[in-house]
Structures are given as structure tokens and as C-alpha cells.
Scaffold this active site. Structure first.
Site, PDB file in Angstrom:
ATOM      1  N   THR A 174       0.845  -1.182   0.000  1.00 52.74           N
ATOM      2  CA  THR A 174       0.000   0.000   0.000  1.00 52.74           C
ATOM      3  C   THR A 174       0.891   1.245   0.000  1.00 52.74           C
ATOM      4  O   THR A 174       2.099   1.160  -0.230  1.00 52.74           O
ATOM      5  CB  THR A 174      -0.987  -0.049   1.188  1.00 52.74           C
ATOM      6  OG1 THR A 174      -1.900   1.043   1.085  1.00 52.74           O
ATOM      7  CG2 THR A 174      -0.284  -0.036   2.529  1.00 52.74           C
ATOM      8  N   LYS A 182       3.378   1.175  -3.961  1.00 53.57           N
ATOM      9  CA  LYS A 182       2.802   0.478  -5.114  1.00 53.57           C
ATOM     10  C   LYS A 182       3.649   0.626  -6.377  1.00 53.57           C
ATOM     11  O   LYS A 182       3.778  -0.326  -7.151  1.00 53.57           O
ATOM     12  CB  LYS A 182       1.373   0.958  -5.368  1.00 53.57           C
ATOM     13  CG  LYS A 182       0.413   0.543  -4.260  1.00 53.57           C
ATOM     14  CD  LYS A 182      -1.011   0.973  -4.567  1.00 53.57           C
ATOM     15  CE  LYS A 182      -1.941   0.577  -3.428  1.00 53.57           C
ATOM     16  NZ  LYS A 182      -3.356   0.931  -3.717  1.00 53.57           N
ATOM     17  N   ASN A 227      -7.133  17.098 -11.813  1.00 56.01           N
ATOM     18  CA  ASN A 227      -5.978  17.145 -10.924  1.00 56.01           C
ATOM     19  C   ASN A 227      -5.476  18.581 -10.824  1.00 56.01           C
ATOM     20  O   ASN A 227      -5.650  19.380 -11.750  1.00 56.01           O
ATOM     21  CB  ASN A 227      -4.863  16.232 -11.461  1.00 56.01           C
ATOM     22  CG  ASN A 227      -3.839  15.905 -10.399  1.00 56.01           C
ATOM     23  OD1 ASN A 227      -4.182  15.395  -9.337  1.00 56.01           O
ATOM     24  ND2 ASN A 227      -2.576  16.177 -10.667  1.00 56.01           N
TER      25      ASN A 227
END
Length: 281
Positions: free
Chosen positions: A64, A68, A154
Site C-alpha cells: 500500500t 505500489k 488534478n
């Protein structure tokens, strides 16, 4: 004598992780002899920690935040969905000693949306907030369901543009948050971690279409800031990522053990536990 196989989740921080609990419930349900632990591993320590884990007989890892992308680089082989997402959340030692990297996040999200919450993906207008590894992990499986469009928003547009160029799908586009003005979406997915600290991107108030749904990939014992945002705008459903967590874990478990556990009783138990925790608090 039955051999107990070792698995773990690596991350930093990791103390909040529900993965050991989930995989323990899966093992009990399927009668699989496994031992699953959580280990706090920083990005700098990942290579050495993963090498040691597999050298000492470990069978599989979940990875996690913030590991990753490093796990993607670490894997000697990649599944197609991991190759496309450039992020790996599941490592599995193969019979010949090689390490396979997979990404079960996207299928975990899709299963939670469609199977557990009856959210329709084909022909829907989807918005994903954020352009990091989490977005990469979910994009492919979402596109496979042929929504009308997927937009990525974003703060820094170039990161979103890079993802759009790599996936090269005609239904995929991107913008900064200002570019969302006057647009509406049937499903808004928060793939940033900001809402856990009570922060949200600057979102137009009318962004969510009538009868639309909100989904936060993050989860907590209390509603995240994004879940609250959705509820305040009368979302049909405003959900956090606990179901996705269980569903992606089931995919990893199936990869490791060759048997897929039933996720419904596990999700129900975890939801009841956190409800009881909130009532007692």
C-alpha cells in the site's frame, strides 16, 4: 502436518490497516492455513524488506502507500492490469521462485460498485479526482465497462495528461479543477488521500448530477470529508472504500490460494464493527 504459509501487507504508515483482519476472516472462512501480518516499511526500506520476506519463505505481499510503484518495479513478471497501471498492490511468489506483480484495486472497486451497491457503469459519466497511482490502478477496469466518459481532474494538469496519453482511450479526458465548471457527472470517485485529513479539492457545488453517486477510495471509522461532501449534495449513495478494500483483498487471496472467499459477510461484519465503535465513541 499442515504448513502455515506466510503473507503480509507492507506500507507506511500501516498501524491502521484492516488487511490482517480481513485475510484472517478469509482464511477462517475458506479453511486455508495462512498467517498474515502488517509490517511498517518505508519506501527506502522496501527492496531489502521484500527480499528478506521472500527469502525467508514468504508466499505473498500486499503493498500500500507509498510502495505500489516500487512494487511494480520489484516484480519480475507483471499481469496485464499491473503493466497498464504501473502500480502493484499484490506480489505472489511463483512455483519457480519468480515474483508476479498484480493490481487488484480496479477490479475490487468495480466489484464493490456494481455487485455490492448496484451502481451502473456503462454509459455513465465518471469523474476521478487525482492523478496518482490510485487513479492508474482503477482506470483500466472502469474503462472496460464502457462508460460514456471518464474525466480525470488534478491540480497539476500535466500528471493527468500523462495518464490520458498512456491509456489512449477516446472516452478519457482530463482537466484541472477549474475546468470542471458547468460539467456534471453520475459518479464521482475521490482518488486523492486529502479527505482523510478533512481537505477537499475546489469542486463546483453542482458537479454531481441528479441521482448521482460519490465514492471515496479512502476509508475510516467515520465518514471522510468527501463522503460528507456527497451527502451534503443529496447523492443517491455516498460511500467510502471499505468495500473496495475487502474486494481487492479477495482478488489477492484468490491469486495466492486458488480460492475466492465470500466478501459479503466480511464487509457486513466490518461495517457493524465500526458502527458499534462510533456508537460507543
Amino acid at each position: 502436518m499442515t504448513t502455515t504459509d506466510r503473507y503480509a501487507v507492507f506500507g507506511h504508515p500501516i498501524s491502521h490497516s484492516k488487511s490482517p483482519r480481513i485475510h484472517g476472516l478469509f482464511a477462517e472462512q475458506t479453511r486455508q492455513p495462512i498467517h498474515y501480518t502488517a509490517q511498517d516499511v518505508t519506501a527506502e526500506a522496501f527492496q531489502a524488506a521484500a527480499d528478506a520476506f521472500f527469502a525467508n519463505g514468504g508466499k505473498g505481499l500486499n503493498c500500500t502507500v507509498p510502495l505500489k510503484e516500487l512494487a511494480w518495479q520489484y516484480a519480475g513478471r507483471l499481469s496485464e492490469r499491473a503493466r497498464k497501471s504501473k502500480a502493484v498492490n499484490t506480489l505472489a511468489r511463483q512455483t519457480d521462485g519468480g515474483i508476479l506483480g498484480d493490481n487488484t484495486d480496479g477490479i475490487g472497486l468495480v466489484n464493490d460498485l456494481t455487485l455490492n451497491h448496484n451502481i451502473t457503469l456503462p454509459n455513465s459519466r465518471i469523474l476521478i479526482l487525482g492523478a496518482g497511482g490510485a487513479t492508474r490502478g482503477i482506470l483500466g477496469p472502469l474503462l472496460e465497462h464502457r462508460p460514456a466518459c471518464i474525466a480525470i481532474a488534478n491540480r497539476t494538469l500535466d500528471k493527468a495528461e500523462t495518464i490520458v496519453a498512456e491509456f489512449a482511450d477516446p472516452d478519457l479526458s482530463c482537466s484541472d479543477y477549474a475546468g470542471l465548471a458547468s460539467r456534471q457527472f453520475d459518479l464521482i470517485i475521490n482518488a486523492t488521500s486529502a479527505s482523510l485529513s478533512g481537505e477537499l479539492p475546489p469542486l463546483p457545488g453542482d458537479l454531481l448530477a441528479e441521482n448521482g453517486c460519490c465514492y471515496d477510495l479512502a476509508y475510516g471509522n467515520r465518514p471522510t470529508a468527501f463522503v460528507q461532501w456527497g451527502l451534503a449534495r443529496q447523492a443517491r449513495q455516498s460511500l467510502d472504500g471499505l468495500g473496495m478494500l475487502v474486494e481487492q483483498a479477495a482478488e489477492a487471496f484468490a491469486l495466492w490460494r486458488g480460492i475466492r472467499p465470500d466478501t459479503a459477510p466480511v464487509i457486513d461484519l466490518l461495517n457493524r464493527e465500526r458502527k458499534a465503535l462510533n456508537l460507543s465513541g
